[in-house]
Write a protein that holds these residues in place. Structure first.
Motif, PDB file in Angstrom:
ATOM      1  N   ASP A   5      11.299   0.019 -14.793  1.00  0.00           N
ATOM      2  CA  ASP A   5      10.756  -1.149 -13.902  1.00  0.00           C
ATOM      3  C   ASP A   5       9.804  -0.873 -12.492  1.00  0.00           C
ATOM      4  N   MET A   6       9.052  -1.281 -12.745  1.00  0.00           N
ATOM      5  CA  MET A   6       7.970  -1.218 -11.631  1.00  0.00           C
ATOM      6  C   MET A   6       7.917  -0.738 -10.335  1.00  0.00           C
ATOM      7  N   GLY A  14      15.768   4.543  -7.006  1.00  0.00           N
ATOM      8  CA  GLY A  14      15.062   3.998  -5.625  1.00  0.00           C
ATOM      9  C   GLY A  14      14.119   3.410  -6.125  1.00  0.00           C
ATOM     10  N   LYS A  15      14.672   2.322  -5.013  1.00  0.00           N
ATOM     11  CA  LYS A  15      13.897   1.474  -4.497  1.00  0.00           C
ATOM     12  C   LYS A  15      12.710   1.703  -3.252  1.00  0.00           C
ATOM     13  N   LYS A  16      13.054   2.322  -2.699  1.00  0.00           N
ATOM     14  CA  LYS A  16      11.757   2.925  -1.649  1.00  0.00           C
ATOM     15  C   LYS A  16      12.002   4.243  -1.600  1.00  0.00           C
ATOM     16  N   LEU A  23       6.931   2.712  -2.499  1.00  0.00           N
ATOM     17  CA  LEU A  23       6.934   4.512  -3.834  1.00  0.00           C
ATOM     18  C   LEU A  23       5.831   4.267  -3.674  1.00  0.00           C
ATOM     19  N   LYS A  24       5.449   5.374  -4.603  1.00  0.00           N
ATOM     20  CA  LYS A  24       3.803   6.042  -4.247  1.00  0.00           C
ATOM     21  C   LYS A  24       4.133   6.161  -6.162  1.00  0.00           C
ATOM     22  N   LYS A  31       0.317   4.082 -12.887  1.00  0.00           N
ATOM     23  CA  LYS A  31       1.104   3.133 -13.649  1.00  0.00           C
ATOM     24  C   LYS A  31       2.726   3.615 -12.580  1.00  0.00           C
ATOM     25  N   THR A  32       3.707   5.352 -13.530  1.00  0.00           N
ATOM     26  CA  THR A  32       4.791   5.020 -12.613  1.00  0.00           C
ATOM     27  C   THR A  32       5.007   5.431 -11.203  1.00  0.00           C
TER      28      THR A  32
END
Length: 54
Positions: A5-6, A14-16, A23-24, A31-32
């Motif tokens: 889930d990108m 976590g989304k942040k 996200l880094k 990709k990840t």
């Protein structure tokens, strides 16, 4: 293998990142995504098996 889930950290979901940052991405495959260096280090033993492979 489960699809990534990108929009979530690959380790904790976590989304942040810290302090609400984006996200880094993995610098090797781009990709990840991870929310922190700690999550990236925790996931590396699994992720490196597929990192950079198409």
């Amino acid at each position: 293998m489960e699809a990534l889930d990108m929009d979530k950290c690959n380790t904790c979901g976590g989304k942040k990142g810290k302090n609400g940052a984006e996200l880094k991405k993995c610098s090797r495959c781009s990709k990840t995504k991870y929310c922190s260096v700690e999550c990236q280090k925790e996931d590396w033993s699994k992720h490196r098996k597929t990192c950079g492979k198409n």
